[in-house]
Write an enzyme that holds these catalytic residues in place. Sequence first.
Site, PDB file in Angstrom:
ATOM      1  CG  PHE A   1      -1.569   1.143   1.569  1.00 42.12           C
ATOM      2  CD1 PHE A   1      -2.015   2.059   0.688  1.00 42.12           C
ATOM      3  CD2 PHE A   1      -1.463   1.725   3.169  1.00 42.12           C
ATOM      4  CE1 PHE A   1      -2.760   3.273   1.266  1.00 42.12           C
ATOM      5  CE2 PHE A   1      -1.931   2.621   3.426  1.00 42.12           C
ATOM      6  CZ  PHE A   1      -2.843   3.560   2.527  1.00 42.12           C
ATOM      7  CB  ILE A   2       2.698   2.907   2.638  1.00 38.79           C
ATOM      8  CG1 ILE A   2       1.625   3.051   3.464  1.00 38.79           C
ATOM      9  CG2 ILE A   2       3.423   4.377   2.807  1.00 38.79           C
ATOM     10  CD1 ILE A   2       2.190   2.888   4.931  1.00 38.79           C
TER      11      ILE A   2
ATOM     12  CB  ALA B   1       6.742  -4.577   7.411  1.00 32.10           C
TER      13      ALA B   1
ATOM     14  CB  THR C   1       4.146   1.519  13.409  1.00 30.90           C
ATOM     15  OG1 THR C   1       3.019   1.807  13.681  1.00 30.90           O
ATOM     16  CG2 THR C   1       4.895   0.399  13.947  1.00 30.90           C
ATOM     17  CG  ASP C   2       1.045   5.558  15.748  1.00 30.22           C
ATOM     18  OD1 ASP C   2       1.013   4.230  15.388  1.00 30.22           O
ATOM     19  OD2 ASP C   2      -0.029   6.516  15.658  1.00 30.22           O
ATOM     20  CD  GLU C   3      -0.230  -0.465  15.633  1.00 25.61           C
ATOM     21  OE1 GLU C   3      -0.070  -1.508  16.233  1.00 25.61           O
ATOM     22  OE2 GLU C   3      -1.238  -0.218  14.827  1.00 25.61           O
TER      23      GLU C   3
ATOM     24  CE1 TYR D   1       3.441  -3.858  11.746  1.00 26.57           C
ATOM     25  CE2 TYR D   1       2.240  -2.493  13.408  1.00 26.57           C
ATOM     26  CZ  TYR D   1       2.850  -2.640  12.158  1.00 26.57           C
ATOM     27  OH  TYR D   1       3.219  -1.281  11.396  1.00 26.57           O
TER      28      TYR D   1
ATOM     29  CB  SER E   1       8.073  -7.881  14.941  1.00 25.17           C
ATOM     30  OG  SER E   1       6.938  -7.144  14.148  1.00 25.17           O
ATOM     31  CE  LYS E   2       7.434  -1.285  10.939  1.00 25.36           C
ATOM     32  NZ  LYS E   2       8.006  -1.576   9.765  1.00 25.36           N
TER      33      LYS E   2
ATOM     34  N   PRO F   1     -17.716  -4.736  10.980  1.00 24.92           N
ATOM     35  CG  PRO F   1     -15.956  -6.374  10.472  1.00 24.92           C
ATOM     36  CD  PRO F   1     -17.086  -5.442   9.769  1.00 24.92           C
TER      37      PRO F   1
ATOM     38  CG  ASP G   1     -11.640  -4.782  22.137  1.00 23.94           C
ATOM     39  OD1 ASP G   1     -11.322  -4.495  20.814  1.00 23.94           O
ATOM     40  OD2 ASP G   1     -11.527  -3.972  23.069  1.00 23.94           O
TER      41      ASP G   1
ATOM     42  CG  HIS H   1      -8.320  -2.623  20.187  1.00 20.91           C
ATOM     43  ND1 HIS H   1      -9.666  -2.724  19.822  1.00 20.91           N
ATOM     44  CD2 HIS H   1      -7.504  -1.796  19.451  1.00 20.91           C
ATOM     45  CE1 HIS H   1      -9.713  -1.966  18.972  1.00 20.91           C
ATOM     46  NE2 HIS H   1      -8.454  -1.195  18.695  1.00 20.91           N
TER      47      HIS H   1
HETATM   48  P1  NAD Z   1       1.631  -3.580   3.257  1.00 21.55           P
HETATM   49  O1  NAD Z   1       1.342  -4.990   4.124  1.00 21.55           O
HETATM   50  O2  NAD Z   1       0.331  -3.009   2.592  1.00 21.55           O
HETATM   51  O3  NAD Z   1       2.750  -3.959   2.170  1.00 21.55           O
HETATM   52  C1  NAD Z   1       3.696  -4.666   2.601  1.00 21.55           C
HETATM   53  C2  NAD Z   1       4.729  -4.939   1.392  1.00 21.55           C
HETATM   54  O4  NAD Z   1       5.934  -5.588   1.902  1.00 21.55           O
HETATM   55  C3  NAD Z   1       4.070  -5.946   0.376  1.00 21.55           C
HETATM   56  O5  NAD Z   1       4.323  -5.421  -0.812  1.00 21.55           O
HETATM   57  C4  NAD Z   1       4.638  -7.292   0.882  1.00 21.55           C
HETATM   58  O6  NAD Z   1       4.575  -8.106  -0.374  1.00 21.55           O
HETATM   59  C5  NAD Z   1       6.085  -7.010   1.002  1.00 21.55           C
HETATM   60  N1  NAD Z   1       6.625  -7.616   1.895  1.00 21.55           N
HETATM   61  C6  NAD Z   1       6.399  -8.604   3.027  1.00 21.55           C
HETATM   62  N2  NAD Z   1       7.442  -9.152   3.529  1.00 21.55           N
HETATM   63  C7  NAD Z   1       8.553  -9.233   2.566  1.00 21.55           C
HETATM   64  C8  NAD Z   1       9.826  -9.806   2.403  1.00 21.55           C
HETATM   65  N3  NAD Z   1      10.009 -10.677   3.432  1.00 21.55           N
HETATM   66  N4  NAD Z   1      10.537  -9.498   1.451  1.00 21.55           N
HETATM   67  C9  NAD Z   1      10.089  -8.521   0.493  1.00 21.55           C
HETATM   68  N5  NAD Z   1       8.839  -7.941   0.629  1.00 21.55           N
HETATM   69  C10 NAD Z   1       8.201  -8.429   1.632  1.00 21.55           C
HETATM   70  O7  NAD Z   1       2.162  -2.529   4.358  1.00 21.55           O
HETATM   71  P2  NAD Z   1       1.823  -1.118   4.490  1.00 21.55           P
HETATM   72  O8  NAD Z   1       0.685  -0.810   5.086  1.00 21.55           O
HETATM   73  O9  NAD Z   1       2.140  -0.428   3.026  1.00 21.55           O
HETATM   74  O10 NAD Z   1       3.043  -0.815   5.278  1.00 21.55           O
HETATM   75  C11 NAD Z   1       4.432  -0.428   4.923  1.00 21.55           C
HETATM   76  C12 NAD Z   1       5.239  -0.126   5.932  1.00 21.55           C
HETATM   77  O11 NAD Z   1       4.716   1.007   6.625  1.00 21.55           O
HETATM   78  C13 NAD Z   1       5.310  -1.143   7.156  1.00 21.55           C
HETATM   79  O12 NAD Z   1       6.869  -1.299   7.658  1.00 21.55           O
HETATM   80  C14 NAD Z   1       4.548  -0.711   8.198  1.00 21.55           C
HETATM   81  O13 NAD Z   1       4.930  -1.234   9.302  1.00 21.55           O
HETATM   82  C15 NAD Z   1       4.542   0.858   8.017  1.00 21.55           C
HETATM   83  N6  NAD Z   1       3.506   1.558   8.463  1.00 21.55           N
HETATM   84  C16 NAD Z   1       2.366   1.145   8.121  1.00 21.55           C
HETATM   85  C17 NAD Z   1       1.052   2.264   8.277  1.00 21.55           C
HETATM   86  C18 NAD Z   1      -0.305   1.856   7.861  1.00 21.55           C
HETATM   87  O14 NAD Z   1      -1.144   2.640   8.366  1.00 21.55           O
HETATM   88  N7  NAD Z   1      -0.422   0.883   7.079  1.00 21.55           N
HETATM   89  C19 NAD Z   1       1.445   3.258   9.521  1.00 21.55           C
HETATM   90  C20 NAD Z   1       2.585   3.394   9.778  1.00 21.55           C
HETATM   91  C21 NAD Z   1       3.805   2.621   9.439  1.00 21.55           C
HETATM   92  O1  DAU Z   2      -0.948   3.412  13.722  1.00 20.11           O
HETATM   93  C1  DAU Z   2      -0.143   2.763  12.572  1.00 20.11           C
HETATM   94  C2  DAU Z   2      -0.547   1.296  12.481  1.00 20.11           C
HETATM   95  O2  DAU Z   2      -1.741   1.409  11.729  1.00 20.11           O
HETATM   96  C3  DAU Z   2       0.392   0.499  11.404  1.00 20.11           C
HETATM   97  O3  DAU Z   2       1.503   0.440  11.950  1.00 20.11           O
HETATM   98  C4  DAU Z   2      -0.236  -0.664  10.970  1.00 20.11           C
HETATM   99  O4  DAU Z   2       0.431  -1.408   9.865  1.00 20.11           O
HETATM  100  C5  DAU Z   2      -1.639  -0.289  10.235  1.00 20.11           C
HETATM  101  O5  DAU Z   2      -2.296  -1.729   9.986  1.00 20.11           O
HETATM  102  C6  DAU Z   2      -2.469   0.302  11.430  1.00 20.11           C
HETATM  103  O6  DAU Z   2      -2.930  -0.512  12.489  1.00 20.11           O
HETATM  104  P1  DAU Z   2      -4.155  -0.576  13.315  1.00 20.11           P
HETATM  105  O7  DAU Z   2      -4.352  -1.677  13.992  1.00 20.11           O
HETATM  106  O8  DAU Z   2      -4.355   0.789  13.981  1.00 20.11           O
HETATM  107  O9  DAU Z   2      -5.267  -0.365  11.779  1.00 20.11           O
HETATM  108  P2  DAU Z   2      -6.474  -1.396  11.640  1.00 20.11           P
HETATM  109  O10 DAU Z   2      -6.966  -0.723  10.398  1.00 20.11           O
HETATM  110  O11 DAU Z   2      -6.078  -2.727  11.684  1.00 20.11           O
HETATM  111  O12 DAU Z   2      -7.498  -1.008  12.743  1.00 20.11           O
HETATM  112  C7  DAU Z   2      -7.838   0.633  12.831  1.00 20.11           C
HETATM  113  C8  DAU Z   2      -8.651   0.455  14.125  1.00 20.11           C
HETATM  114  O13 DAU Z   2      -9.771  -0.131  13.857  1.00 20.11           O
HETATM  115  C9  DAU Z   2      -8.184  -0.089  15.439  1.00 20.11           C
HETATM  116  O14 DAU Z   2      -8.481   0.348  16.360  1.00 20.11           O
HETATM  117  C10 DAU Z   2      -8.967  -1.463  15.227  1.00 20.11           C
HETATM  118  C11 DAU Z   2     -10.271  -1.282  14.599  1.00 20.11           C
HETATM  119  N1  DAU Z   2     -11.002  -2.271  13.847  1.00 20.11           N
HETATM  120  C12 DAU Z   2     -10.184  -2.971  12.887  1.00 20.11           C
HETATM  121  C13 DAU Z   2     -10.608  -3.661  12.058  1.00 20.11           C
HETATM  122  C14 DAU Z   2     -10.115  -4.341  10.818  1.00 20.11           C
HETATM  123  C15 DAU Z   2     -12.272  -2.832  14.026  1.00 20.11           C
HETATM  124  O15 DAU Z   2     -12.839  -2.027  14.771  1.00 20.11           O
HETATM  125  N2  DAU Z   2     -12.724  -3.526  13.064  1.00 20.11           N
HETATM  126  C16 DAU Z   2     -12.185  -4.137  11.718  1.00 20.11           C
HETATM  127  O16 DAU Z   2     -12.571  -4.848  11.439  1.00 20.11           O
END
Ligand code: NAD
Ligand code: DAU
Length: 349
Positions: free
Chosen positions: A11-12, A86, A130-132, A155, A158-159, A210, A287, A291
């Site tokens: 995605f990102i 990741a 991530t902020d997590e 998750y 590990s980050k 959900p 939940d 969480h």
């Molecule tokens: P995503 O799951 O959409 O994409 C992850 C990508 O990494 C995928 O294309 C996957 O194929 C690739 N990948 C996974 N394992 C691999 C490996 N062993 N070797 C090579 N490629 C591999 O994730 P995203 O949401 O785009 O997140 C990208 C980064 O940003 C991550 O490090 C995540 O922790 C961080 N992040 C995400 C968010 C968010 O809200 N999505 C917020 C803060 C930080």
């Molecule tokens: O804060 C940054 C993080 O944001 C990234 O590091 C992660 O990669 C990314 O997945 C995201 O984590 P969250 O757990 O916050 O995102 P998610 O979209 O899974 O959930 C957002 C909120 O919504 C969380 O409080 C859980 C809740 N949720 C999620 C799902 C999938 C629901 O209530 N129902 C759902 O079905």
Amino acid sequence: MNLLVTGGCGFIGANFIRLLLDQPDFSGHIINVDCLTYAGNPENLADIEKSAGDRYTFIKADICDRKTMASIFDDHAIDTVCHFAAESHVDRSIVSPDAFIQTNINGTFTLLELCRERKGRLQRFHHISTDEVYGSLGKDGYFHEETPYQPSSPYSASKAASDHLVRAYHTTYGLPATISNCSNNYGPFQFPEKLIPLMICNALEGKRLPVYGDGKNVRDWLYVTDHCRAVWEIIKNGKDGETYNIGGNCEMENIRLVETICDALDQIARPLADNKPRKSLITFVKDRPGHDRRYAIDATKLKEHLGWIPATSIETGIRATIDWYLDHKEWMERVKSGAYRSWIQMQYQ
Ligand code: NAD
Ligand code: DAU
């Protein structure tokens, strides 16, 4: 710049590559390494593969595969790394954490070792985090760059481990590394397992929505392009060894966000078969274990040091995201289909 982007088919990463190839101040080459897990989709960059010529190369490889990654570093004279790859979904990490430890910790370690061996030519290793890692906030306060780490899920643990490794490689070996810790992203190309795209997909199909627990958990939402702009700014002008928090200044309770999506879809999408408002699909479910209650980022450092602020309001961002998913229903169907996943894997063997 010969820029290795890891996880660029996710995605990102995909949004970052698209943004970068459009930046007037980027004239380098991008080498996108992705092993195409369920979340990686080369279709996200298919048009780029055609239009960018030799400025963009995709290689299917696993970042944990040290031998293959070493050849990639040398064959492409990599001088800059932007590390997105990741396992990224908290719920999956609770059910099966193994891949999170392998990719997020061992994969990052592998890249760091390869960079250490090639330190002379490395300009920057930027680690996306991530902020997590900071854990959960109470009603008040913000995460700062100095907030102690207190990860709750496999998750985020590990980050956190990977962040510590990156910091240690800067302190011990002088690796020119930077880290950014970002809040929740949303926007085009997000896999429909995360809250916003899942709710859009289900609400379009009339399926239940959900919401975990009481729905009052708070996340800070950031439009993905704003995150990508911040990352590019840090790669260009960030200071070695520094951490930057990135946030949207946009806190919202999950339930309010889901209701906003329902209302927007009622206005612009085809009505449900029974004409009921989409809010009626909201279902409170068990939940998520561990969480985190609230996340909120203080991104003052990034503003003061590098002049970055988020540009997209939640109203504009949600509307753009909904429009994108409405225009990409087939993409949505394909990424959800298991058969498509195996086909993609075969194409890139
Ligand atoms: P995503 O799951 O959409 O994409 C992850 C990508 O990494 C995928 O294309 C996957 O194929 C690739 N990948 C996974 N394992 C691999 C490996 N062993 N070797 C090579 N490629 C591999 O994730 P995203 O949401 O785009 O997140 C990208 C980064 O940003 C991550 O490090 C995540 O922790 C961080 N992040 C995400 C968010 C968010 O809200 N999505 C917020 C803060 C930080
Ligand atoms: O804060 C940054 C993080 O944001 C990234 O590091 C992660 O990669 C990314 O997945 C995201 O984590 P969250 O757990 O916050 O995102 P998610 O979209 O899974 O959930 C957002 C909120 O919504 C969380 O409080 C859980 C809740 N949720 C999620 C799902 C999938 C629901 O209530 N129902 C759902 O079905």
